[in-house]
Enzyme design. Sequence first.
Site, PDB file in Angstrom:
ATOM      1  N   SER A  52      -3.295   5.934  -6.067  1.00 47.35           N
ATOM      2  CA  SER A  52      -3.174   6.138  -4.621  1.00 47.35           C
ATOM      3  C   SER A  52      -2.163   5.166  -4.044  1.00 47.35           C
ATOM      4  O   SER A  52      -1.955   4.060  -4.573  1.00 47.35           O
ATOM      5  CB  SER A  52      -4.528   5.923  -3.936  1.00 47.35           C
TER       6      SER A  52
ATOM      7  N   TYR B  20     -12.263   0.973  -1.891  1.00 50.60           N
ATOM      8  CA  TYR B  20     -11.411   2.049  -2.391  1.00 50.60           C
ATOM      9  C   TYR B  20     -10.055   1.503  -2.843  1.00 50.60           C
ATOM     10  O   TYR B  20      -9.581   1.787  -3.943  1.00 50.60           O
ATOM     11  CB  TYR B  20     -11.213   3.099  -1.294  1.00 50.60           C
TER      12      TYR B  20
END
Length: 684
Positions: A561, A574
């Site tokens: 990501s 995250y």
Amino acid sequence: MTEQTHHEVAALLDRSHRLGADPRNTNYAGGNASAKGEATDPVTGEPVELMWVKGSGGDLGTLTEAGLAVLRLDRLRALTGVYPGVEREDEMVAAFDYCAHGKGGAAPSIDTAMHGLVEAAHVDHLHPDSGIALACAADGERLTAECFGDRVAWVPWRRPGFQLGLDIAAIKRANPGAIGVILGGHGITAWGDDSDTCERNALEIIRTAEAFIAERGEGRPHPFGAEVAALAPLPEAERHARAAALLPVVRGLASTDRPQVGHYTDSDAVLDFLARAEHPRLAALGTSCPDHFLRTKVRPLVLDTAPDAPLEEAVERLGELHAAYREDYRAYYERHAEPDSSPAMRGADPAIVLVPGVGMFSFGADKQTARVAGEFYVNAINVMRGAETISAYAPIPESEKFRIEYWALEEAKLQRRPKPKALASRVALVTGGGSGIGRAVALRLAAEGACVVVADRDAGAAAKVAAEIGGDDAAVAVTVDVTDAGQIAEAVRAAVLAFGGVDLVVNNAGLSISKPLLETTEADWDVQHGVMARGSFLVAREAARVLVAQGMGGDIVYISSKNGVFAGPNNVAYGAAKADQAHQVRLLAAELGGHGVRVNGINPDGVVRGSGIFSGGWGAKRAAVYGVPEEELGAFYAQRTLLKREVLPDHVANAVYALTCGELSHTTGLHIPVDAGVAAAFLR
């Protein structure tokens, strides 16, 4: 079929479908059927006699009108006047083009002359195991007479072609009461004045041969000899575990010349054959029917260690046997090749590997080819059983096998095949494949030729995507929670047993919980790291065992990501998990490079539409952080990018393809941003 379909064609297709649907009658894509009838010539308006016959490469069970070659019968039969003789009979195949009616339909097969020259309205040429057993028996001609009397004649072995058509036509004329023939070393041909009679005659030959073999076998010792206790099948669980351990090694060996997909079979027929004393002798004789050995090669590789021998011993012995197999195959080629006319040797690796107590591994350029090769070897086992029951198995000579395997016409057929897709013969495992980015990746890899294992915690979602891709030859679904090492091991084993191994792993499974630091619990931290950091590690570790065992290189791709390098608000767990994934890419690229395994990552951002993560609550929380309606989140993300474009799952799938299609063969340890341009996330 169209509204204008000729009634004889309709009957031919119906008959073909019935015959092709029963494996006792013929093998997949084997044999052919024809019909003759009168139609109107659109040029002259006069009646013309035509023949419709299954074209080259078609399958009786799924035959369509478009798969038929259409020829003018007068011109086809006129070829007998210009036939230059058996030494030049291959030239006659090109002459079939001059017999075409209209556009001619499918390309005529080598068996076209058999159908056209035989004086019968309908003709079936089939490869039933029972018929081939008679055809391959040492005294097949005598046994054919015993079995059928004068209803079925014997045709000595001859390679398929124009002369064989002449031979069968002459034998039919000399035996007016015959309903068909046994073709020595090959199969059967039947005929009839109408479609129903032809089908009835073909089935009479097949079923009569079956009954004859069964009757002769009653009260006699097993045709494959006594059971050998040391070769008995392992219990099912042990058998499958052993197969999963050996298959990657065998696949790597079988891919020495070109990459192959594998198929595993442990049917009763295979296990019984391999548990019997005579299996080494019979396997060494090889297959006989041309359709069989074109798929299976002239003979298999047979492992000669005990089923429960130490794995290291079996692996070492497989390497020795494979080296010997390649030497033997090269010697076979050199014994029979004509220096100036034979095609180059296509490859010396086995297509069939037999492992007593475990089963059979078969290989091909794709899963269907590998599976069909295995099915054909089961046909060959059935043929051997039948022939040994009534006599002794005596396949056609090795020189004749070579003439067909390296036939110029066979080479031309191979050259007509379409160019393989970029990921053909590769096996991909995609985690989180049931939705969003994972689904898009799975679909894209499959579209480019890969066999895909769709892994997801949601069994229904995984199954839906696998079904969307196609049947079991294209994709299978596995249920796996990537936080569970045991489930991951089972998923990888399922991939190995389905396709022979794994080449391309996409670590995509993920989730996200959006919270500020002070609201983030230990459980929030653990679940995100458990799925993405720990889960990716477990998947990569288990897949690497297979990649290393295969020795074929491969790819591991992490869907990381932008958040792995960009410090955004309210997502500490995250972002940290994604940073962990990002560094795994670098670490594994360094470690696995020596095995030819490339490890790369992709950093998406703002993939809202179709995303399982965003639809599961993450989207609402991120929308709240940025103060926009959830339904406008994708547009919001797009506007903050340099390109002002929304990122979709397909864009991430495109990046996976770019990394794995072979164009970036010298790239490893790379992270590719797929974020439409987020300057703060530029890699430095």
